[in-house]
Design a protein around this motif. Structure first.
Motif, PDB file in Angstrom:
ATOM      1  N   THR A   1      70.862 -31.470  48.521  1.00 33.48           N
ATOM      2  CA  THR A   1      70.961 -31.955  47.141  1.00 33.48           C
ATOM      3  C   THR A   1      70.026 -31.168  46.234  1.00 33.48           C
ATOM      4  O   THR A   1      70.418 -30.689  45.166  1.00 33.48           O
ATOM      5  N   ALA A   2      68.771 -31.015  46.704  1.00 38.65           N
ATOM      6  CA  ALA A   2      67.771 -30.306  45.905  1.00 38.65           C
ATOM      7  C   ALA A   2      68.200 -28.860  45.661  1.00 38.65           C
ATOM      8  O   ALA A   2      67.930 -28.287  44.610  1.00 38.65           O
ATOM      9  N   ALA A   3      68.884 -28.290  46.661  1.00 31.95           N
ATOM     10  CA  ALA A   3      69.310 -26.893  46.539  1.00 31.95           C
ATOM     11  C   ALA A   3      70.659 -26.782  45.837  1.00 31.95           C
ATOM     12  O   ALA A   3      71.150 -25.675  45.634  1.00 31.95           O
ATOM     13  N   ASN A   4      71.255 -27.934  45.542  1.00 31.99           N
ATOM     14  CA  ASN A   4      72.576 -27.967  44.918  1.00 31.99           C
ATOM     15  C   ASN A   4      73.602 -27.174  45.738  1.00 31.99           C
ATOM     16  O   ASN A   4      74.372 -26.379  45.221  1.00 31.99           O
ATOM     17  N   ARG A   5      73.552 -27.412  47.033  1.00 34.05           N
ATOM     18  CA  ARG A   5      74.484 -26.701  47.929  1.00 34.05           C
ATOM     19  C   ARG A   5      75.438 -27.686  48.596  1.00 34.05           C
ATOM     20  O   ARG A   5      75.128 -28.865  48.765  1.00 34.05           O
ATOM     21  N   ASP A   6      76.583 -27.182  48.994  1.00 32.61           N
ATOM     22  CA  ASP A   6      77.558 -28.000  49.703  1.00 32.61           C
ATOM     23  C   ASP A   6      76.972 -28.449  51.041  1.00 32.61           C
ATOM     24  O   ASP A   6      76.362 -27.663  51.763  1.00 32.61           O
ATOM     25  N   ARG A   7      77.163 -29.718  51.353  1.00 34.37           N
ATOM     26  CA  ARG A   7      76.541 -30.278  52.570  1.00 34.37           C
ATOM     27  C   ARG A   7      77.003 -29.607  53.855  1.00 34.37           C
ATOM     28  O   ARG A   7      76.217 -29.402  54.772  1.00 34.37           O
TER      29      ARG A   7
ATOM     30  N   TRP B   1      87.288 -32.152  53.630  1.00 40.90           N
ATOM     31  CA  TRP B   1      85.998 -32.114  52.917  1.00 40.90           C
ATOM     32  C   TRP B   1      86.025 -31.228  51.671  1.00 40.90           C
ATOM     33  O   TRP B   1      85.548 -31.616  50.598  1.00 40.90           O
ATOM     34  N   ALA B   2      86.610 -30.039  51.828  1.00 39.43           N
ATOM     35  CA  ALA B   2      86.570 -29.062  50.736  1.00 39.43           C
ATOM     36  C   ALA B   2      87.219 -29.608  49.464  1.00 39.43           C
ATOM     37  O   ALA B   2      86.838 -29.246  48.358  1.00 39.43           O
ATOM     38  N   LYS B   3      88.217 -30.491  49.648  1.00 42.92           N
ATOM     39  CA  LYS B   3      88.925 -31.016  48.466  1.00 42.92           C
ATOM     40  C   LYS B   3      88.386 -32.363  47.999  1.00 42.92           C
ATOM     41  O   LYS B   3      88.786 -32.860  46.949  1.00 42.92           O
ATOM     42  N   LYS B   4      87.533 -32.973  48.797  1.00 43.36           N
ATOM     43  CA  LYS B   4      87.030 -34.310  48.434  1.00 43.36           C
ATOM     44  C   LYS B   4      85.908 -34.169  47.421  1.00 43.36           C
ATOM     45  O   LYS B   4      84.955 -33.417  47.654  1.00 43.36           O
ATOM     46  N   LYS B   5      86.068 -34.871  46.337  1.00 44.36           N
ATOM     47  CA  LYS B   5      85.010 -34.821  45.320  1.00 44.36           C
ATOM     48  C   LYS B   5      84.463 -36.236  45.123  1.00 44.36           C
ATOM     49  O   LYS B   5      85.203 -37.139  44.733  1.00 44.36           O
ATOM     50  N   SER B   6      83.207 -36.393  45.415  1.00 48.71           N
ATOM     51  CA  SER B   6      82.589 -37.701  45.174  1.00 48.71           C
ATOM     52  C   SER B   6      82.532 -37.964  43.677  1.00 48.71           C
ATOM     53  O   SER B   6      82.434 -37.040  42.873  1.00 48.71           O
ATOM     54  N   ARG B   7      82.641 -39.238  43.342  1.00 51.19           N
ATOM     55  CA  ARG B   7      82.559 -39.625  41.931  1.00 51.19           C
ATOM     56  C   ARG B   7      81.856 -40.974  41.895  1.00 51.19           C
ATOM     57  O   ARG B   7      81.671 -41.596  42.957  1.00 51.19           O
ATOM     58  N   PRO B   8      81.456 -41.449  40.718  1.00 50.89           N
ATOM     59  CA  PRO B   8      80.753 -42.737  40.702  1.00 50.89           C
ATOM     60  C   PRO B   8      81.564 -43.837  41.416  1.00 50.89           C
ATOM     61  O   PRO B   8      82.747 -44.009  41.136  1.00 50.89           O
ATOM     62  N   GLY B   9      80.927 -44.504  42.332  1.00 49.62           N
ATOM     63  CA  GLY B   9      81.595 -45.589  43.050  1.00 49.62           C
ATOM     64  C   GLY B   9      82.403 -45.150  44.257  1.00 49.62           C
ATOM     65  O   GLY B   9      82.921 -45.981  45.000  1.00 49.62           O
TER      66      GLY B   9
ATOM     67  N   ASN C   1      74.359 -40.984  53.089  1.00 51.10           N
ATOM     68  CA  ASN C   1      74.632 -39.775  52.307  1.00 51.10           C
ATOM     69  C   ASN C   1      75.841 -39.989  51.395  1.00 51.10           C
ATOM     70  O   ASN C   1      75.868 -39.508  50.257  1.00 51.10           O
ATOM     71  N   ALA C   2      76.827 -40.732  51.888  1.00 54.05           N
ATOM     72  CA  ALA C   2      78.011 -41.041  51.069  1.00 54.05           C
ATOM     73  C   ALA C   2      77.622 -41.954  49.908  1.00 54.05           C
ATOM     74  O   ALA C   2      78.092 -41.782  48.779  1.00 54.05           O
ATOM     75  N   ILE C   3      76.751 -42.906  50.178  1.00 54.75           N
ATOM     76  CA  ILE C   3      76.298 -43.822  49.120  1.00 54.75           C
ATOM     77  C   ILE C   3      75.525 -43.043  48.056  1.00 54.75           C
ATOM     78  O   ILE C   3      75.689 -43.277  46.856  1.00 54.75           O
ATOM     79  N   PHE C   4      74.738 -42.071  48.505  1.00 51.44           N
ATOM     80  CA  PHE C   4      74.027 -41.231  47.523  1.00 51.44           C
ATOM     81  C   PHE C   4      75.028 -40.481  46.643  1.00 51.44           C
ATOM     82  O   PHE C   4      74.892 -40.419  45.415  1.00 51.44           O
ATOM     83  N   ALA C   5      76.054 -39.955  47.311  1.00 50.94           N
ATOM     84  CA  ALA C   5      77.071 -39.202  46.565  1.00 50.94           C
ATOM     85  C   ALA C   5      77.800 -40.100  45.561  1.00 50.94           C
ATOM     86  O   ALA C   5      78.209 -39.653  44.494  1.00 50.94           O
TER      87      ALA C   5
END
Lengths: 151, 740
Positions: B535-541, B587-595, B719-723
Motif C-alpha cells: 500500500t505504502a509503495a502503491n504497488r499491486d499486491r 485479480w487483474a480485473k478486480k477493482k476494489s471500491r468503497p464497501g 487486506n480485503a477490508i482495507f481495500a
C-alpha cells in the motif's frame, strides 16, 4: 406421566418433566442421532421435528413435548432416503458429520414450508445451525438439489 | 489358527514408516483373540490388512476420523494398490496400539506419513498372492499378475481369486521392500480420484457412532465441576443438595493435576447420575469452596500490555540474515506495525466426552480421540496401571481441531469408573468445553521494515511473543518451540537483512495446538504487513508479493529453520500458487471500491503452499459478507480430491470465524466466554458463500491438507477490508473494529 410419540411409537415418561427432550431421546430411548452441542438452542445440533416443525430438543422440556409427535433423524424416512438425505449423500456434505442430523432436520422442515427456497430462505432457515467444519456451501447446494432448484 | 509371523523388525515395518511415524512394536497380531474381542482375519500380511478365504478384505483405519475423510482415504490407497473392489473392503477402526505406528491424528500428517505404508501393504499382499499362485501352478511368479481380485497366468489362461490363494499366501515369507512392484499412476482406480466417504450413510441416517453416542451396559453418567481458575483445587464440598436431585447417585472428587499439567485431568467434583441431565442438574446444586490457585491475576487486558512491551524490545533471535540494525541505522523510509491475535477455543460441535470401564485392574475406554496411544499413556499414568492394560476404542469424532489429541477427559472417566465400580460416561457441557480448553495462544507481533525507492524491504525485523505450547510439559517454558517454524523463522521473503525474534511469555491457562497452530497469528502479521508495504509503495499486491518472495529457489534447513525437515521449501511453488490464485480470481480485473474489496495472502504450512483471495462486501451498517474465496493449493500428490477440496472449503470458514469473531479472554483468571452466544463461530450467512479450490497437479510427495487452508484467510480478509474501507485491522477479531 408424560405421553408422547417418537418416530410413530408411543412412549410414557414419568421422570423430571423439566428434562430436555434431547436427553430423553439420547439417554433413555437410545436415539443418539440427535446431538448435544450447546444446551441453549444456539447451535441446532439437536434439531428434531415437533409436530412437523423444526425445534431445538435441548431447550424443549419433556412437559412441553407432552402429547406431541416427535420425529428424529432416525425416523425422518424409513429407509433414510428422504430427498434431503439423498442430496446430502450425493453432495458429500458431511465432514465430521456431528451437526448434520440437525442440519438435515432443519432443511427438511424448511422444504415443507418452502419447497423452492431462495438463498435468502436458506440463510434464514439454516442460520441457527452451526457447522464448525464449515460445510455451509455444500449444505446450500444439497438443499437446492433436494428442492430441485438451480444451484 | 496358524501363527503368521510375517512382520519382522528388520523387514516390513521398519522400512514402511516415513520420518515422524513412531514404531515401537513391530509384532503383528497374536494368535489368540484380539484385545477388542474380535477374531483376527485369516491372513494378515501387514498390521493394516487382513484377507479372508471368501475374498473379503479388512483394512484397518488406524487414524482418527474427525471430518477429513481419512478413514476412507488411507484404506482406499491400500485397496487400490492391492487392486480390490472397494465394495469388498470392510474398514475396521484400530484400537490404540503402537504396532500401527503413530496414531496421533494431528499436524496434517496422515497421508504424508502413511501413504507409502498403505501402498506397501497393498503391494506386499499382491506380490505374495502372485507367488502363491505361481507355487500352485508351478510357473514362474513373474508370469503371474494380480489384478482386480484375481491372479492370472496369461500363458496358460489359469486364474485364481485372491480368496482362493489366501491360505497358500499365508505360508510364504514376507517379501523385501526392494522386491515390491507398485502400480503406475495410470493404473490407479481410486488414488487421485476418490470415493464417497465410508461414514456418509451413517451420518445422514443418524446411526454413525460418535463418542457421545457410545453406550455400554450399566453405564452411569458424570458431569464434572472443574476449578474455575486454572490450577485451582477443591477446599471443601457440600453435596447435600446435589445428592437430592432425582437421578443423582453420588458425587466424587478428582484430584488436581501435578505440574506440569500435560494431559492430566484438571481435578474437581464429579456428579454421577442415571442420565446426563440429572448429572448436569446435580452439578448446579454443588457448593464447592475452591482454593483458586496461582493464576487469579491472569487478565487478558493487562496480559496484552505485557506482550506488547515484550515485542517492543530486542528478544531471542530465531533466525538472522545480514544485519537489520545496520540497515535501519542508515535511516530512510521505515515502516512499523504491531499486531495482536487473541486466545481461541476449539469449540468442536461435539464437546469432549468418554466412556471408560475399570475392571479387574484394566481399563477399556471408548472415546472420540485423535490420539488413542496418548489415551493409553494418560489413563495408565492417572491410575497407576500398565499402558498395555488400557484398551482404547476410537469412535468418530464430532470435530476435534486439536482439542481431542489431549485426553484429559478419558482419564477422568477412567478415574471415576474405578471409584464407582461401573462404566462411566463423562460428558463435558459446552460451557466446560469453552472454559477449560487447551487454548490456542494469544500472540503479539511487531514488524519493522526499511524500504528502498520502490518500496521493497532492504531490512525486515519481526518479533513475536505468545505463551508456548511447551508449557504443557515444562512449567518454566516461556519461549516458542516448534511454533517458530510455523510461519515465523521460515518467512521465505528474499530480503538481504532479515531477523525473526521471539520473546518470552508465561502461560496462565492450558495452551494447546488448534488447527494450523502458530501459523494463524504469524501469517496474520506477516501477510498483513506485506500488504501495508505494498500500500505504502502503491504497488499491486500480487506483483508485490511475488517480488517479496523473489526468484524461484529452494530453501532448506541450512538456510531457513524449517519445522519438518525432509520436504524443503520451494519458493517457485509459492510463486506459482500466487500466480494461479490471481488468475483464477480474475485479480487483474478486480477493482476494489468503497464497501467492496479484494485481498490476497499466501502462506506455506504443513508442507503445503496456499494462496487465497478473499472478496468482501461491507454494508452501510458495517456487516461483513464474504461472497467468494479463491484458493490455489499445491499440496503435492492428491489422494482424494473431493476431500481435499472440502478441507479447504471448511478452512475458509474456520479462518473466517477466528478472523471475524473469535476471542477468548480471561478476567481474574476466569475465562469469560461460555457458549456460542459469547464465543460465536461463523454461521451460514457469515461464512464465505462460494469457495473455489484449485488443486495444482503435482508429483511432489503428498503434504498436509487439514490445516494449511486456515492461515491465509485472516490476513486476506483483513487486506480485503482495507481495500474496501481504508481501515487497517491490526487486531483480531475484526468485530472489535468499527468498519463504518
Amino acid at each position: 406421566m408424560i405421553e408422547l410419540k417418537v418416530n410413530g411409537a408411543s412412549h410414557r415418561f414419568d421422570g423430571d418433566p423439566d428434562m430436555p427432550l434431547l436427553w430423553y431421546l439420547r439417554d433413555l430411548l437410545a436415539l443418539t442421532g440427535t446431538k448435544y452441542g450447546c444446551g441453549m438452542g444456539l447451535c441446532g445440533s439437536c434439531t428434531v421435528h415437533v409436530n412437523g416443525g423444526a425445534a431445538r430438543s435441548c431447550v424443549t422440556s419433556m412437559k412441553d413435548a407432552a402429547g406431541k409427535n416427535i420425529t428424529t433423524i432416525e425416523g425422518l424416512d424409513t429407509n433414510h432416503q428422504h430427498p434431503v438425505q439423498v442430496a446430502w449423500e450425493k453432495v458429500n456434505v458431511a465432514q465430521c458429520g456431528y451437526c448434520q442430523a440437525g442440519q438435515i432436520m432443519q432443511a427438511a422442515a424448511l422444504l415443507v414450508r418452502k419447497p423452492k427456497p431462495t438463498d435468502r430462505d436458506i440463510d434464514e432457515a439454516m442460520e441457527g445451525n452451526i457447522c464448525r467444519c464449515g460445510t455451509y456451501s455444500r449444505i446450500r447446494q444439497a438443499i437446492k438439489m433436494a428442492a430441485g432448484v438451480k444451484a | 489358527m496358524t501363527r503368521i509371523d510375517f512382520v519382522s523388525r528388520r523387514g516390513f515395518l521398519e522400512t514402511v514408516f516415513s520420518a515422524g511415524a513412531l514404531v515401537i512394536g513391530a509384532q503383528i497380531l497374536p494368535d489368540e483373540a484380539r484385545a477388542d474381542g474380535t477374531a483376527a482375519p485369516a491372513w494378515q500380511p501387514t498390521v493394516y490388512l487382513g484377507l479372508e478365504p471368501d475374498g473379503r478384505v479388512i483394512v484397518t483405519a488406524h487414524r482418527s476420523e474427525m471430518g477429513t475423510g481419512i478413514r476412507t482415504a488411507l484404506p482406499m490407497v491400500l485397496a487400490d494398490e492391492l487392486d480390490v473392489d472397494w465394495n469388498r473392503v470392510r474398514i475396521e477402526q484400530a484400537i490404540g496400539d503402537r504396532k500401527y505406528g503413530d496414531q496421533n491424528t494431528d499436524g496434517s500428517t496422515s497421508i504424508r506419513s502413511f501413504y507409502e505404508a498403505m501402498r506397501q501393504s497393498g503391494a506386499t499382499a499382491r506380490l505374495m498372492l502372485e507367488r502363491a499362485a505361481a507355487a500352485k501352478w508351478r510357473v514362474p511368479a513373474s508370469e503371474c499378475l494380480a489384478r482386480n481380485e484375481q491372479v492370472a497366468h496369461a500363458a496358460s489362461g489359469r486364474k485364481a481369486s485372491y480368496g482362493e490363494l489366501v491360505s497358500l499366501a499365508a505360508k510364504l515369507p514376507i517379501p523385501k521392500k526392494e522386491e515390491l512392484k507398485y502400480k503406475s499412476p495410470s493404473e490407479f482406480k481410486y488414488i487421485g480420484k476418490g470415493l464417497p466417504i465410508t461414514d456418509q450413510p451413517g451420518i445422514v441416517s443418524g446411526t454413525a457412532v460418535f463418542g457421545l453416542d457410545a453406550r455400554v451396559p450399566n453405564m452411569v453418567y458424570a458431569s464434572i465441576e472443574h476449578p474455575p481458575v486454572f490450577g485451582g483445587k477443591v477446599k471443601s464440598v457440600d453435596d447435600t443438595e446435589a445428592r437430592q436431585v432425582r437421578g443423582v447417585q453420588q458425587t466424587l472428587q478428582i484430584p488436581p493435576f501435578k505440574p506440569p499439567y500435560a494431559f492430566q485431568p484438571l481435578g474437581g467434583v464429579a456428579v454421577v447420575a442415571d442420565n446426563t441431565w440429572a448429572a448436569m442438574q446435580g452439578r448446579k446444586r454443588l457448593k464447592v469452596n475452591w482454593e483458586l490457585g496461582p493464576n487469579t491475576a491472569y487478565d487478558s487486558a493487562s496480559y496484552k500490555r505485557i506482550l506488547f512491551e515484550t515485542v517492543r524490545k530486542p528478544q531471542k533471535v530465531a533466525r538472522n540474515v545480514g544485519d537489520v540494525d545496520a540497515e535501519f541505522a542508515k535511516g530512510g523510509r521505515i515502516h512499523e506495525a504491531e499486531y495482536y491475535a487473541p486466545m481461541l477455543a476449539h469449540a468442536p460441535m461435539e464437546p469432549v466426552n468418554a466412556v471408560a470401564e475399570f475392571k479387574n485392574g484394566k481399563v477399556t475406554a471408548w472415546a472420540p480421540t485423535q490420539n488413542p496411544q496418548a489415551v493409553q499413556d494418560t489413563v495408565a499414568k492417572a491410575l497407576g496401571i500398565k499402558n498395555e492394560d488400557v484398551t482404547c476404542h476410537v469412535t468418530l469424532l464430532g470435530g476435534a481441531f486439536g482439542r481431542k489429541s489431549k485426553p484429559d477427559y478419558v482419564a477422568e472417566a477412567a478415574l471415576l469408573s474405578r471409584q464407582v465400580g461401573k462404566p462411566v460416561k463423562v460428558v463435558w457441557s459446552r460451557e466446560d468445553d469453552m472454559q477449560f480448553d487447551f487454548y490456542h495462544a494469544v500472540a503479539a507481533m511487531y514488524v519493522k521494515a526499511a524500504v528502498d525507492a520502490k518500496g521493497r524491504p532492504t531490512a525486515w525485523l519481526q518479533r513475536c511473543a505468545f505463551p508456548p505450547i511447551e508449557s504443557q510439559n515444562d512449567v518454566a517454558a516461556r519461549f516458542g518451540g516448534f511454533e517458530q517454524g510455523m510461519g515465523w523463522s521460515d518467512v521465505p521473503f528474499d530480503i538481504p537483512n532479515h531477523r525473526a525474534e521471539n520473546g518470552p511469555a508465561e502461560a496462565h491457562v492450558r495452551i494447546g495446538w488448534l488447527r494450523s497452530v502458530a501459523n494463524i497469528y504469524h501469517a496474520f502479521a506477516v501477510q498483513s504487513f506485506a500488504d501495508e508495504l505494498a500500500t505504502a509503495a502503491n504497488r499491486d499486491r500480487v506483483e508485490y508479493l511475488l517480488d517479496l518472495v523473489g526468484k524461484p529457489r529452494k530453501l532448506d534447513v541450512q538456510s531457513i529453520p524449517l519445522n519438518t525437515p525432509g520436504y524443503g521449501f520451494d519458493t517457485g511453488r509459492l510463486r506459482n500458487v500466487i500466480e494461479k490464485v490471481a488468475e483464477q480470481s480474475g485479480w487483474a480485473k478486480k477493482k476494489s471500491r468503497p464497501g467492496h474489496g479484494y485481498g490476497i495472502a499466501v502462506h506455506r504450512s504443513f508442507q503445503t503452499y496456499v494462496a487465497a483471495v478473499v472478496e468482501v462486501e461491507i454494508d452501510p451498517k458495517g456487516t461483513v459478507r464474504i461472497p467468494r474465496v479463491d484458493y490455489a493449493v499445491d499440496t503435492g500428490l492428491v489422494v482424494h480430491p473431493d476431500r481435499v477440496r472440502s478441507q479447504f472449503e471448511g478452512a475458509a470458514v474456520f479462518g473466517t470465524s477466528l478472523a471475524l469473531m473469535g476471542e477468548i479472554t480471561a478476567q481474574a483468571g476466569r475465562i469469560q466466554q461460555t457458549n456460542y452466544h459469547n464465543y460465536p463461530v461463523a454461521r451460514i450467512s457469515e461464512a464465505p458463500r462460494d469457495v473455489h479450490v484449485q488443486l495444482i497437479q503435482n508429483d511432489a510427495p503428498p503434504a498436509g491438507v487439514g490445516e494449511p487452508g486456515v492461515p491465509p484467510i485472516a490476513p486476506a480478509l483483513c487486506n480485503a477490508i482495507f481495500a474496501a474501507t481504508g481501515k487497517r485491522i491490526r487486531e483480531l477479531p475484526i468485530k472489535k473494529t468499527k468498519l463504518v
